[in-house]
Scaffold this active site. Sequence first.
Site, PDB file in Angstrom:
ATOM      1  N   ASP A  96     124.467  95.883  73.509  1.00  0.00           N
ATOM      2  CA  ASP A  96     123.240  96.735  74.178  1.00  0.00           C
ATOM      3  C   ASP A  96     122.339  97.399  73.620  1.00  0.00           C
ATOM      4  OD1 ASP A  96     124.808  99.146  74.179  1.00  0.00           O
ATOM      5  OD2 ASP A  96     125.624  98.834  76.674  1.00  0.00           O
ATOM      6  N   ASP A 258     132.657  96.203  81.192  1.00  0.00           N
ATOM      7  CA  ASP A 258     132.836  96.337  79.878  1.00  0.00           C
ATOM      8  C   ASP A 258     133.316  98.152  79.965  1.00  0.00           C
ATOM      9  OD1 ASP A 258     130.453  98.775  78.926  1.00  0.00           O
ATOM     10  OD2 ASP A 258     129.456  97.367  79.276  1.00  0.00           O
TER      11      ASP A 258
END
Length: 443
Positions: A96, A258
């Site tokens: 990300d 996550d």
Amino acid sequence: MKFIFADSLDMVDPAYDFIQDRNGKDREGYWDDLYPHEILGYAPYDGMLVSRGIVGDHRISGKYTEAQAQRFRRVGARTFLRLNKPQFQKLAIFGDCGAFTYVNEDKPPYTPGNMIEFYAEGGFSHGCSVDHIIFEFNRELTGMEGGSADARYRFDITLENAATFIRESQHLSKQFTPLGVVQGWSPDSMAEAAYRLVRMGYRYLALGGMVPLKAEDIRRCLAAVRDRVPADTKLHILGFAKADEIESFLPFQLTSFDTTSPLIRAFKDNRNNYYLPAENGKLKYFSAIRVPQALDNLRLKRLVQKGHFRTEDLLKLEAKALQYLRAFDDGEAELQPTLEAVLTYNSLIATEKPYEDVRSSPRMTTLASLYQRTLSEKPWKACSCAICRMASIEIIIFRASNRNKRRGMHNLAVYKRLIDRINNQEAKNEAINLYGYPCAAEC
Ligand SMILES: [Zn+2]
């Protein structure tokens, strides 16, 4: 449901000497230290997430050194994380943008093209579109009402970036899956963002900005999103701090999330530092026993500077606490004197006063009961993971990174078993639904 561990170079020195409290001879940090999947001998997660904010770049310094960041981009994430062995090939590698590193900036410093380059160089299997975090949240708002000008600006930027990202990421290998990041200021605005992402072509969405939200609010967002997207749309939660409450999220059919939570709680939580599976299939927690290094602890240093205690006396109390704990582990010391030795040292850190003066204070009686439970149940003896077998009682001692992170890695292993159990149960339920009972229409 996949548990993705968000990495932050969390490694331990396998040659660490607990008695001398020092690293192995000639240790070279990254090269000699081990990741959780190396020290445990298997991966206690289904994949790892690497945030651009952790790697760092010309704009921000991350957790990686400059040389490490360069190597990461040269050899790719899988080799850098040492997941390039046959047994780890199936593990996903998520990426990300590290939106938290630019949350205060007017707009994200990366274009979708920049991030695609980062994901391509790193060989990521999954990558998130370029989002801009919206920190305001109001669960009561419905439809597209509310939302400050700034929130709406960030909402639009996130969606514009997502549209470019999915178009430009098409030239990446077939192994790459783009995730469209959802940002919003209310459950319904998030659902609207999700709906638009699906229309752009996304089949996998990641809910961002969840870190500060209460579990109940995250559930509301998921419910609203699930309502607006096709049933086969995959959902991921970014930075899922409520990972221990995962069972209450099952109705939303998450594909993945996550988190670093099981690792971090080993040394950031006030009392729940060591995980074990509970009899009911959930988790139970134990407090680690604090024996900080007298010479490194800021609070203790201050007490010495103020002239309240002498360094040599602190060192004696520290040594006595450690000695008792190790003797207790070997069956050569009783619980009560061990507890007394630990609390005598702890009172200086917790209250800055000698234990005799504060023995009945709420702070010390709470600590005494937490430690009493840990010592009487000896949870570290109940775990057969490679770390607990090697470290024995050292794993429950709250003291410096090598013990604290080992405890965190053990927690990852326990947590992964919980996720595996949930997945097995879900698979069984699905089989019953499919084959065990006729559906309503057939009755
Ligand atoms: Zn263990």
